[in-house]
Design a protein around this motif. Structure first.
Motif, PDB file in Angstrom:
ATOM      1  N   ARG A  38      39.278  38.076  37.986  1.00  0.00           N
ATOM      2  CA  ARG A  38      40.366  38.102  38.338  1.00  0.00           C
ATOM      3  C   ARG A  38      41.125  39.789  39.448  1.00  0.00           C
ATOM      4  O   ARG A  38      41.016  39.898  40.722  1.00  0.00           O
ATOM      5  CB  ARG A  38      41.782  38.297  37.066  1.00  0.00           C
ATOM      6  CG  ARG A  38      43.056  38.418  38.219  1.00  0.00           C
ATOM      7  CD  ARG A  38      44.088  38.282  37.554  1.00  0.00           C
ATOM      8  NE  ARG A  38      44.019  37.126  36.200  1.00  0.00           N
ATOM      9  CZ  ARG A  38      44.273  37.488  35.176  1.00  0.00           C
ATOM     10  NH1 ARG A  38      43.851  39.068  34.521  1.00  0.00           N
ATOM     11  NH2 ARG A  38      44.424  36.485  34.348  1.00  0.00           N
ATOM     12  N   ARG A  39      39.964  40.801  39.158  1.00  0.00           N
ATOM     13  CA  ARG A  39      40.222  42.050  39.729  1.00  0.00           C
ATOM     14  C   ARG A  39      38.887  41.316  41.146  1.00  0.00           C
ATOM     15  O   ARG A  39      39.785  42.146  42.353  1.00  0.00           O
ATOM     16  CB  ARG A  39      39.384  42.915  38.852  1.00  0.00           C
ATOM     17  CG  ARG A  39      40.624  43.750  38.412  1.00  0.00           C
ATOM     18  CD  ARG A  39      40.278  44.773  37.769  1.00  0.00           C
ATOM     19  NE  ARG A  39      39.369  45.227  37.607  1.00  0.00           N
ATOM     20  CZ  ARG A  39      38.411  45.136  36.038  1.00  0.00           C
ATOM     21  NH1 ARG A  39      39.788  44.711  35.205  1.00  0.00           N
ATOM     22  NH2 ARG A  39      37.310  44.639  35.505  1.00  0.00           N
ATOM     23  N   ARG A  41      38.049  38.862  42.069  1.00  0.00           N
ATOM     24  CA  ARG A  41      39.152  37.407  43.213  1.00  0.00           C
ATOM     25  C   ARG A  41      39.707  38.180  43.876  1.00  0.00           C
ATOM     26  O   ARG A  41      40.274  37.510  45.772  1.00  0.00           O
ATOM     27  CB  ARG A  41      39.224  36.549  42.199  1.00  0.00           C
ATOM     28  CG  ARG A  41      40.523  35.650  43.463  1.00  0.00           C
ATOM     29  CD  ARG A  41      40.430  34.166  42.253  1.00  0.00           C
ATOM     30  NE  ARG A  41      41.849  34.960  41.104  1.00  0.00           N
ATOM     31  CZ  ARG A  41      42.729  34.977  41.292  1.00  0.00           C
ATOM     32  NH1 ARG A  41      43.423  34.697  42.292  1.00  0.00           N
ATOM     33  NH2 ARG A  41      43.292  35.312  40.228  1.00  0.00           N
ATOM     34  N   THR A  42      41.209  38.826  42.803  1.00  0.00           N
ATOM     35  CA  THR A  42      41.712  39.455  44.422  1.00  0.00           C
ATOM     36  C   THR A  42      41.444  40.821  45.351  1.00  0.00           C
ATOM     37  O   THR A  42      42.724  40.668  46.615  1.00  0.00           O
ATOM     38  CB  THR A  42      42.880  39.601  43.357  1.00  0.00           C
ATOM     39  OG1 THR A  42      42.569  40.741  42.458  1.00  0.00           O
ATOM     40  CG2 THR A  42      43.884  38.618  42.494  1.00  0.00           C
ATOM     41  N   THR A  47      42.950  32.868  46.953  1.00  0.00           N
ATOM     42  CA  THR A  47      43.396  32.586  45.196  1.00  0.00           C
ATOM     43  C   THR A  47      42.749  32.037  44.302  1.00  0.00           C
ATOM     44  O   THR A  47      41.732  31.322  44.230  1.00  0.00           O
ATOM     45  CB  THR A  47      44.817  31.740  46.364  1.00  0.00           C
ATOM     46  OG1 THR A  47      43.756  30.250  46.743  1.00  0.00           O
ATOM     47  CG2 THR A  47      45.274  31.809  47.457  1.00  0.00           C
TER      48      THR A  47
END
Length: 97
Positions: A38-39, A41-42, A47
């Protein structure tokens, strides 16, 4: 224990549960790896939908991986790392596994 006692106790096709203490490190590792994904990706401004589509998976499947709810195969982790432009070793290292 008699040979078929476990089978009789487990009617309905359900798998026997693992003890919580035995599966806890695995679940914690899945969550840590999901957080690292997640880190990454963001930080790239992607998204879940964008990343999932680039991998050919559904957004909810990626969401479950990021939440640590889904255990994924090594091949999926390799595709995730590649899509994020990271070596797999860096993704695992950032999860502090």
């Amino acid at each position: 224990m008699e040979p078929f006692a476990l089978l009789r106790a487990n009617r309905g096709g359900r798998k026997p549960r693992q003890s919580a203490s035995r599966s806890a490190p695995i679940v914690a590792g899945q969550r840590a790896l999901g957080d690292a994904i997640r880190r990454a990706r963001t930080s790239q401004g992607l998204t879940q939908i964008e990343l999932a589509e680039s991998l050919g998976m559904h957004r909810t499947q990626l969401g479950h991986v990021e939440q640590g709810k889904k255990d994924c195969q090594l091949s999926t982790l390799m595709r995730l790392a590649d899509a994020l432009g990271l070596p797999l070793s860096m993704l695992v290292r950032s999860a502090q596994l």
